[in-house]
Enzyme design. Structure first.
Site, PDB file in Angstrom:
ATOM      1  N   ASP A 182      27.217  45.695  32.060  1.00 20.55           N
ATOM      2  CA  ASP A 182      28.316  45.723  32.781  1.00 20.55           C
ATOM      3  C   ASP A 182      29.123  46.262  31.539  1.00 20.55           C
ATOM      4  O   ASP A 182      29.749  46.126  30.137  1.00 20.55           O
ATOM      5  CB  ASP A 182      29.007  43.946  32.134  1.00 20.55           C
ATOM      6  CG  ASP A 182      30.126  43.358  33.256  1.00 20.55           C
ATOM      7  OD1 ASP A 182      29.475  43.768  34.730  1.00 20.55           O
ATOM      8  OD2 ASP A 182      31.240  43.621  33.022  1.00 20.55           O
ATOM      9  N   GLU A 202      26.320  50.049  33.343  1.00 21.42           N
ATOM     10  CA  GLU A 202      27.325  50.087  33.972  1.00 21.42           C
ATOM     11  C   GLU A 202      28.122  50.571  33.840  1.00 21.42           C
ATOM     12  O   GLU A 202      29.947  50.399  33.518  1.00 21.42           O
ATOM     13  CB  GLU A 202      27.560  48.481  35.062  1.00 21.42           C
ATOM     14  CG  GLU A 202      28.100  49.028  36.166  1.00 21.42           C
ATOM     15  CD  GLU A 202      29.596  48.153  36.045  1.00 21.42           C
ATOM     16  OE1 GLU A 202      30.078  47.754  37.012  1.00 21.42           O
ATOM     17  OE2 GLU A 202      29.793  47.750  34.967  1.00 21.42           O
TER      18      GLU A 202
HETATM   19  C1  Z3D Z   1      32.123  42.792  37.927  1.00 24.20           C
HETATM   20  C2  Z3D Z   1      32.590  42.600  37.710  1.00 24.20           C
HETATM   21  C3  Z3D Z   1      33.968  40.440  38.060  1.00 24.20           C
HETATM   22  C4  Z3D Z   1      35.026  40.228  39.312  1.00 24.20           C
HETATM   23  C5  Z3D Z   1      36.423  40.099  38.368  1.00 24.20           C
HETATM   24  C6  Z3D Z   1      35.834  39.325  37.364  1.00 24.20           C
HETATM   25  C7  Z3D Z   1      35.049  39.517  36.425  1.00 24.20           C
HETATM   26  C8  Z3D Z   1      35.394  38.295  35.855  1.00 24.20           C
HETATM   27  C9  Z3D Z   1      33.353  43.209  35.857  1.00 24.20           C
HETATM   28  C10 Z3D Z   1      33.332  42.313  34.764  1.00 24.20           C
HETATM   29  C11 Z3D Z   1      32.645  44.436  35.139  1.00 24.20           C
HETATM   30  C12 Z3D Z   1      31.149  44.636  36.585  1.00 24.20           C
HETATM   31  C13 Z3D Z   1      30.771  44.014  37.022  1.00 24.20           C
HETATM   32  N1  Z3D Z   1      32.249  45.858  37.317  1.00 24.20           N
HETATM   33  O1  Z3D Z   1      31.593  42.422  39.050  1.00 24.20           O
HETATM   34  O2  Z3D Z   1      34.348  41.900  37.298  1.00 24.20           O
HETATM   35  O3  Z3D Z   1      34.506  41.731  40.011  1.00 24.20           O
HETATM   36  O4  Z3D Z   1      37.136  40.256  39.357  1.00 24.20           O
HETATM   37  O5  Z3D Z   1      37.383  38.859  37.098  1.00 24.20           O
HETATM   38  O6  Z3D Z   1      34.135  37.281  36.016  1.00 24.20           O
HETATM   39  O7  Z3D Z   1      34.091  39.345  36.635  1.00 24.20           O
HETATM   40  O8  Z3D Z   1      32.679  41.811  34.538  1.00 24.20           O
HETATM   41  O9  Z3D Z   1      30.110  44.680  38.098  1.00 24.20           O
END
Ligand code: Z3D
Length: 671
Positions: free
Chosen positions: A402, A431
């Site tokens: 992530d 990612e």
């Molecule tokens: C993405 C993640 C999710 C939600 C946020 C929430 C966060 C922490 C992001 C951070 C990184 C990555 C993931 N691009 O889904 O975000 O969308 O609203 O704050 O819980 O998790 O990890 O794919």
């Protein structure tokens, strides 16, 4: 010709201002432009173990003496080099080529060595004299004898017999044509046995990482375990429920099942539906908000089950040919055990509060950022590495990382190198949706795969330009694109209006343009409800349970299965560098060749990029790629729907109606 001493097997020290490493320069010979290479050899190239790596080099010598060029390679564990002689594939360009196949995963090295073949030079010169009818051959013959004699004296067995026989002829009066035959008869053995004069070798050698099969090819399916429960949402889905979904996913032909984070979800600052900053009592929170009193990155969210349930799930997946990929998100909910145990691992604001995470413009108010520069850095980095080792010990080999671009490149280089030393088949998917140079850098420091901009490349011009960069630039040696058609974070605008036809065509593009691609569950149902004006899903699964009827009418599982089947049976779909676009006279029709590799056939793919209207036009068929003559008819068979057409010559007519099918994937055969 006075006998020469062999030069040391290394290049001379480069002169001031000269590049070291990328070239080898001796008194007479230059080796340069050794390919494949990444940043001139500063980073390893990556290839799947068991696949041939074609090495090319420019090697040249002043004057007329011919050179021999050899490819050397070895695994990290081997001391001795294996040698393969390189062939001059273009004398005008001094271009040499050979290949080697790293048999097993792990680090390998390769280099190129070149030296003067004094004997071959002499024998060529001798032939010229004989052909020109030069009467005085005594002097040249003495030179030849001087070259052969010491080699013959040291030779053994059949080589000795052959060289002695040649010497015997050259030392007695004989017809010029017999002399020449004897001289040339010794070329092969002399080439092998004589001292390597003027030898230079690329030093240091190039590094190559031979990766596991799933690093280079695979179809990914992403889901949330918690959404695999009862349709009435009366409770969270569990690993046991998720096990029940494996047959369906395997039947669709996927190779990898990637799970959104499975760890305990924090309660502090938990997010509610649609990214709201407050959660109601029943809201499960974002799985990326890792850590609660139930544990952190090495624990399982209690609502999903236990570690034993996880192990069973991994085994059940493996039994169906599915590898499990986990999410590695380095961030902590305020409830994560590390927040209390290691407060110094987090960023603190001047007022003492801990800083929450961001990836502008996105804000992650439910998680704290980890401070990689903490004074306690060593323990933090070790702890993070042990998280990965924990899951590796439970059989996981694939990690989707992530937001890696918000963590230090040096951390990834360090951690991935250490882990791959012990487990060379590990696969790390980055990612990082960010600037291109950063995305490439992550590949250079060790990530096997990366998410891409594919999601936003829709037109023929955009796709052609982007794919040519991925498949034909230096990137192909270290950056494997993973073409996700959607993700929980991205419901592309392109898919939001138009229903199934858009989903079908983007699926065909993803599955045939890149050896690695994926969908996030719901794609098969053509789910397209977005937050207005955004690329976020409406009622996103990131904040809610979203069980579905996976066989709901209108699903495109048939097409998914067919494409994944083709990806398994057609080696051409498992390669990156065999993609070649071909002309069509309609901007909405994109056509490309996937050239045959590993004994498989070549394919011609034509996709209608218009999800609303039928499009037609003339497609140029690269006849030579199919071994077809300029004239005459041939048969094309669409491997998606079985339809067959008689085609003729280069230009052929195609019409695709998005209501019926998005694309042709043609096999081409002589009539
Ligand atoms: C993405 C993640 C999710 C939600 C946020 C929430 C966060 C922490 C992001 C951070 C990184 C990555 C993931 N691009 O889904 O975000 O969308 O609203 O704050 O819980 O998790 O990890 O794919």
């Amino acid at each position: 010709m006075p006998p020469k001493k062999a030069s040391p097997k290394r290049s001379l020290k480069p002169a001031p201002g000269m590049l070291s490493g990328g070239v080898a320069l001796g008194r007479h010979i230059l080796i340069e432009n050794v390919q494949p290479s990444v940043d001139g050899g500063l980073f390893p190239v990556r290839i799947a173990a068991g696949r041939a790596c074609t090495v090319q080099a420019t090697a040249l010598r002043d004057g007329h003496d011919p050179i021999r060029v050899e490819l050397l390679w070895r695994s990290e564990a081997q001391k001795a080099w294996q040698a393969v002689s390189m062939h001059c594939i273009n004398p005008g360009l001094d271009l040499w080529q050979a290949e080697f196949t790293p048999p097993k995963t792990g680090l390998h090295y390769y280099s190129v060595e070149a030296w003067s073949d004094a004997y071959l030079g002499w024998s060529k010169d001798f032939r010229k004299r004989v052909e020109a009818g030069v009467a005085e051959l005594e002097g040249p013959l003495q030179e030849g004898v001087q070259l052969i004699a010491p080699v013959a004296a040291a030779a053994e067995g059949a080589d000795k017999t052959a060289l002695d026989a040649a010497l015997a002829v050259l030392m007695r009066p004989a017809e010029p044509r017999d002399l020449l035959a004897a001289a040339e008869g010794a070329v092969e053995a002399m080439g092998r046995l004589q001292a390597r004069v003027d030898a230079v070798r690329l030093d240091p050698p190039r590094a190559l990482e031979a990766a596991g099969a799933l690093a280079a090819k695979g179809a990914w399916y992403e889901f949330f375990v918690r959404s695999q429960g009862p349709l009435d949402r009366s409770r969270s889905g569990t690993f046991k429920d998720a096990e029940g979904r494996l047959d369906d996913i395997a039947a669709m032909g996927f190779d990898v099942i990637y799970l959104a984070p499975i760890h305990p979800i924090g309660k502090a600052h938990r997010k509610g539906p649609n990214n709201s900053l407050t959660a109601g009592p029943g809201d499960p929170g974002s799985p990326w908000a890792i850590g609660s009193e139930a544990g952190g990155h090495t624990a399982i969210e209690p609502a999903l089950g236990t570690l034993e349930d996880f192990d069973r799930f991994v085994a059940a997946a493996a039994a169906r040919g599915l590898a499990v990929a986990l999410d590695f998100a380095i961030q902590c909910s305020p409830d994560h055990p590390w927040v209390k145990l290691h407060p110094d691992w987090f960023y603190h604001r001047p007022d003492g509060s801990i800083k929450y995470a961001e990836n502008p413009p996105k804000k992650y108010q439910d998680v704290y950022v980890v401070n990689f520069d903490t004074a306690d850095r060593e323990n933090l980095w070790d702890a993070l590495e042990s998280v990965l080792r924990f899951w590796i010990a439970r059989g996981v080999r694939i990690f989707r990382v992530d937001n890696p671009h918000t963590k230090p490149l040096e951390f990834w280089r360090w951690a991935l190198a250490r882990l791959k030393q012990d487990f060379p088949d590990l696969v790390f998917l980055a990612e990082a949706f960010t600037r291109p140079a950063m995305m490439r850098a992550l590949g250079k420091v060790g990530f096997n795969q990366s998410y891409t901009y594919f999601t936003w490349r829709n037109s023929k011009a955009e796709l052609t330009e982007y794919l040519n960069e991925l498949c034909h630039s230096e990137m192909r040696h270290y950056y494997m694109p993973n073409f996700f058609a959607n993700t929980p974070d991205i419901l592309p605008t392109f898919l939001q209006k138009g229903g199934a036809p858009g989903f079908r065509l983007r699926l065909v593009l993803a599955a045939t343009l890149s050896p690695v691609y994926g969908i996030y569950s719901g794609y098969e149902l053509c789910e397209d409800a977005a937050l207005p004006g955004r690329e976020e899903y409406l009622d996103s699964e990131k904040y809610e349970l979203r069980p579905r009827d996976w066989n709901a009418p209108g699903n495109i599982k048939g097409l998914i299965s067919r494409l994944n089947q083709l990806r398994r049976s057609q080696p051409a779909l498992g390669r990156l560098d065999n993609l070649h676009f071909t002309h069509t006279d309609n901007e909405q029709l994109i056509a490309y060749l996937k050239a045959g590799v590993d004994g498989g056939e070549s394919l011609l793919v034509v996709v209608n990029l218009d999800r609303f209207q039928a499009q037609q036009g003339w497609v140029q068929v690269p006849l030579e790629a199919f071994g077809l003559p300029e004239q005459g008819s041939y048969r094309v068979e669409d491997l998606l729907d079985g339809s067959v057409y008689q085609w003729e010559g280069r230009g052929n007519f195609v019409k695709l109606d998005p209501a019926l099918s998005a694309a042709h994937v043609f096999r081409v055969q002589r009539a």
